[in-house]
Design a protein around this motif. Structure first.
Motif, PDB file in Angstrom:
ATOM      1  N   GLU A  43       1.407  70.423 -34.972  1.00 47.05           N
ATOM      2  CA  GLU A  43       1.502  70.711 -36.407  1.00 47.05           C
ATOM      3  C   GLU A  43       2.297  71.982 -36.670  1.00 47.05           C
ATOM      4  OE1 GLU A  43      -2.555  70.651 -37.736  1.00 47.05           O
ATOM      5  OE2 GLU A  43      -2.599  68.459 -37.796  1.00 47.05           O
ATOM      6  N   LYS A  44       2.102  73.004 -35.840  1.00 49.60           N
ATOM      7  CA  LYS A  44       2.876  74.241 -36.001  1.00 49.60           C
ATOM      8  C   LYS A  44       4.348  73.987 -35.692  1.00 49.60           C
ATOM      9  CE  LYS A  44      -0.760  77.652 -35.535  1.00 49.60           C
ATOM     10  NZ  LYS A  44      -1.212  78.887 -34.871  1.00 49.60           N
ATOM     11  N   ASN A  45       4.628  73.142 -34.726  1.00 48.95           N
ATOM     12  CA  ASN A  45       6.004  72.790 -34.382  1.00 48.95           C
ATOM     13  C   ASN A  45       6.674  72.062 -35.543  1.00 48.95           C
ATOM     14  OD1 ASN A  45       8.367  72.309 -33.030  1.00 48.95           O
ATOM     15  ND2 ASN A  45       7.513  70.807 -31.636  1.00 48.95           N
ATOM     16  N   LEU A  62      -3.378  70.336 -28.552  1.00 46.69           N
ATOM     17  CA  LEU A  62      -2.111  69.627 -28.696  1.00 46.69           C
ATOM     18  C   LEU A  62      -1.806  69.340 -30.164  1.00 46.69           C
ATOM     19  CD1 LEU A  62       0.247  68.359 -27.227  1.00 46.69           C
ATOM     20  CD2 LEU A  62      -1.074  66.258 -27.030  1.00 46.69           C
ATOM     21  N   THR A  63      -2.808  68.967 -30.925  1.00 53.45           N
ATOM     22  CA  THR A  63      -2.637  68.711 -32.357  1.00 53.45           C
ATOM     23  C   THR A  63      -2.214  69.979 -33.093  1.00 53.45           C
ATOM     24  OG1 THR A  63      -4.273  66.935 -32.297  1.00 53.45           O
ATOM     25  CG2 THR A  63      -3.794  67.899 -34.452  1.00 53.45           C
ATOM     26  N   THR A 113       9.913  73.232 -37.749  1.00 56.39           N
ATOM     27  CA  THR A 113      11.078  72.355 -37.909  1.00 56.39           C
ATOM     28  C   THR A 113      11.454  72.244 -39.384  1.00 56.39           C
ATOM     29  OG1 THR A 113      10.485  71.119 -35.930  1.00 56.39           O
ATOM     30  CG2 THR A 113      11.965  70.031 -37.485  1.00 56.39           C
ATOM     31  N   ARG A 114      10.458  72.117 -40.248  1.00 56.69           N
ATOM     32  CA  ARG A 114      10.722  72.052 -41.692  1.00 56.69           C
ATOM     33  C   ARG A 114      11.351  73.341 -42.194  1.00 56.69           C
ATOM     34  NH1 ARG A 114       5.171  69.042 -42.899  1.00 56.69           N
ATOM     35  NH2 ARG A 114       5.917  66.916 -42.621  1.00 56.69           N
ATOM     36  N   LYS A 115      10.874  74.476 -41.689  1.00 53.24           N
ATOM     37  CA  LYS A 115      11.466  75.754 -42.070  1.00 53.24           C
ATOM     38  C   LYS A 115      12.920  75.819 -41.638  1.00 53.24           C
ATOM     39  CE  LYS A 115       8.090  79.382 -42.226  1.00 53.24           C
ATOM     40  NZ  LYS A 115       7.494  80.540 -41.618  1.00 53.24           N
ATOM     41  N   GLU A 137      -1.531  81.027 -29.097  1.00 54.90           N
ATOM     42  CA  GLU A 137      -1.796  79.826 -28.292  1.00 54.90           C
ATOM     43  C   GLU A 137      -0.538  79.219 -27.686  1.00 54.90           C
ATOM     44  OE1 GLU A 137      -1.115  78.344 -32.447  1.00 54.90           O
ATOM     45  OE2 GLU A 137      -2.149  80.036 -31.550  1.00 54.90           O
ATOM     46  N   ALA A 138       0.553  79.219 -28.424  1.00 56.26           N
ATOM     47  CA  ALA A 138       1.787  78.619 -27.896  1.00 56.26           C
ATOM     48  C   ALA A 138       2.287  79.380 -26.677  1.00 56.26           C
ATOM     49  CB  ALA A 138       2.866  78.591 -28.972  1.00 56.26           C
TER      50      ALA A 138
END
Length: 159
Positions: free
Chosen positions: A136-138, A131-132, A142-144, A82-83
């Motif tokens: 959430e994947k973004n 968008l949600t 970022t946490r990774k 999707e991205a």
């Protein structure tokens, strides 16, 4: 397939009757893939995304020497690609491979981003859901990155 689409977050808040009508608008096409075949292949056009209906697949990246890195494992009801379809990249930087026989509902990315001639509130809901999912994947990525950017192995483990 309807029960899988009920669980797919892309269609949250969209009743099954409306969802059935939207699938034609989105250029939905059901495809079957044998174990070991590519759902998406690096270098192909990044114009479609899929909802895994049956089976399991891996998203992977391969380096120059043929080493594969598994980035994610996809289960029924989950989206993939999707991205890249939404970003309208020229070509895919990764691949998706079937770990077992798979059934997929492929959607055209452009049809999600640009509503048809008769826009409806359901399409707005679909865009909000997309968008949600992307946000959430973004955040997860970022946490990774926070963990991976630590200077030492010890810092990485402690984080």
């Amino acid at each position: 397939m309807q029960d899988i689409l009920e669980r797919c977050r892309l269609f949250d808040g969209i009743v099954s009757e409306a969802r059935a009508g939207m699938l034609g608008c989105l250029g939905a096409e059901q495809k079957d893939y044998a174990k070991g075949s590519f759902l998406l292949r690096e270098g192909e056009a990044a114009d479609r995304m899929g909802v895994l209906v049956k089976g399991t697949a891996d998203i992977l990246q391969q380096d120059y020497w043929g080493n594969r890195s598994i980035l994610a494992r996809i289960q029924p009801g989950e989206l993939y690609g999707e991205a890249f379809a939404c970003a309208q990249l020229g070509s895919l930087p990764l691949s998706a491979i079937a770990l077992e026989d798979c059934a997929v509902l492929e959607l055209k990315g452009e049809r999600i981003l640009r509503p048809c001639a008769a826009p409806c509130s359901r399409h707005g809901r679909l865009l909000a859901n997309m968008l949600t999912i992307l946000a959430e994947k973004n955040i997860a990525l970022t946490r990774k990155m926070e963990h991976l950017s630590r200077r030492s192995t010890r810092e990485k483990l402690l984080s």
